[in-house]
Scaffold this motif. Structure first.
Motif, PDB file in Angstrom:
ATOM      1  N   ARG A 118      -9.170   1.097   7.272  1.00 54.31           N
ATOM      2  CA  ARG A 118      -8.648   0.348   8.424  1.00 54.31           C
ATOM      3  C   ARG A 118      -9.274   0.794   9.740  1.00 54.31           C
ATOM      4  O   ARG A 118      -9.423  -0.010  10.662  1.00 54.31           O
ATOM      5  N   SER A 156       0.840  -1.208   0.000  1.00 51.11           N
ATOM      6  CA  SER A 156       0.000   0.000   0.000  1.00 51.11           C
ATOM      7  C   SER A 156       0.868   1.250   0.000  1.00 51.11           C
ATOM      8  O   SER A 156       0.548   2.242  -0.664  1.00 51.11           O
ATOM      9  N   ASP A 173      -7.888  -4.627  -1.415  1.00 51.26           N
ATOM     10  CA  ASP A 173      -8.511  -4.582  -0.080  1.00 51.26           C
ATOM     11  C   ASP A 173      -9.947  -4.077  -0.105  1.00 51.26           C
ATOM     12  O   ASP A 173     -10.729  -4.393   0.783  1.00 51.26           O
ATOM     13  N   GLU A 201      -3.015  -3.246  -5.847  1.00 49.32           N
ATOM     14  CA  GLU A 201      -2.094  -4.000  -4.978  1.00 49.32           C
ATOM     15  C   GLU A 201      -2.887  -4.879  -4.033  1.00 49.32           C
ATOM     16  O   GLU A 201      -4.011  -4.559  -3.698  1.00 49.32           O
TER      17      GLU A 201
HETATM   18 MG    MG Z   1      -1.981  -2.809   2.405  1.00 49.75          MG
END
Ligand code: MG
Ligand code: ATP
Length: 206
Positions: free
Chosen positions: A106, A39, A56, A128
């Motif tokens: 997050r 990230s 993600d 990613e």
């Molecule tokens: Mg990450």
């Protein structure tokens, strides 16, 4: 594996040049184990003509993971909407219209829909995540949708230390952070490491 590149990343100027030359968007994938720095590296590549969208964002919601009995394994391959991610990669190959993507937050450990914009003028999309090179279905369909893939392979001790520190920053005690890093994270890391040979470049020591 077509090449092994030491410490620094090779940059994306060649992908921008290629996309400018023929008008076709290029998609770069960055893979590596938990805490490898995917990230961070992807974010550093963002800029004019470059959009960054992580895998993600296709985490299943916590409520769904509870219902499926998979909450304890959050982060494992079957805790993502892999077909949804594949559909995004298919769509983003065209620059005809803006594509909106979800973003994993997050602070709430959940994705938010429509949080990331890939406008038509994005010549390169950087994506990613952990499972871009997995050979099991449906993940095995991802590789063909990526123009180039880099595998991040920092020293194992460095990766683990960064991961523990990040878990602690997100509210876990040291013991919880270590248990997570050496438990489910380590199991996922082994599975991911086995896919490195499918990358175009391996970036070591970053
Ligand atoms: Mg990450
Ligand atoms: N080159 C670097 N130098 C120092 N610290 C770094 C570097 N790259 C990443 N980090 C730190 O290491 C931690 C993990 O990095 P990052 O979140 O980018 O990894 P990741 O591969 O995306 O992890 P995950 O698979 O869990 O999403 C972060 O706290 C980040 O700030």
């Amino acid at each position: 594996m077509r090449g092994v590149t030491p410490s620094s990343d090779p940059g994306i100027a060649h992908l921008l040049d290629a996309a400018r030359a023929d008008g076709r968007r290029r998609v770069l994938g960055i893979v590596g184990g938990p805490g490898a720095g995917k990230s961070t590296l992807a974010a550093s590549l963002a800029g004019p003509g470059v959009a960054v969208v992580g895998m993600d964002g296709w985490h299943l919601a916590n409520s769904v993971l509870d219902r499926l009995g998979r909450r304890e394994r959050k982060g494992a391959p079957d805790t993502f909407d892999a077909p949804g991610y594949l559909a995004f990669l298919e769509r983003v190959r065209s620059r005809a219209a803006t594509v909106w993507a979800p973003e994993f937050r997050r602070e709430i450990e959940e994705p938010i829909a429509g949080a990331l914009e890939v406008p038509p003028d994005a010549l390169v999309v950087v994506t990613e995540g952990n499972y871009l090179l997995l050979e099991e279905p449906p993940w095995d369909g991802v590789r063909a949708l990526l123009d180039e893939v880099w595998f991040l392979e920092p020293d194992e001790e460095v990766r683990r230390a960064r991961l523990v520190a990040r878990h602690e920053r997100h509210g876990r005690s040291h013991a919880e952070a270590v248990a997570r890093a050496d438990g489910s994270d380590a199991a996922n890391a082994r599975m991911i490491a086995a896919t490195a040979q499918r990358a175009d470049r391996v970036l070591r020591g970053t």
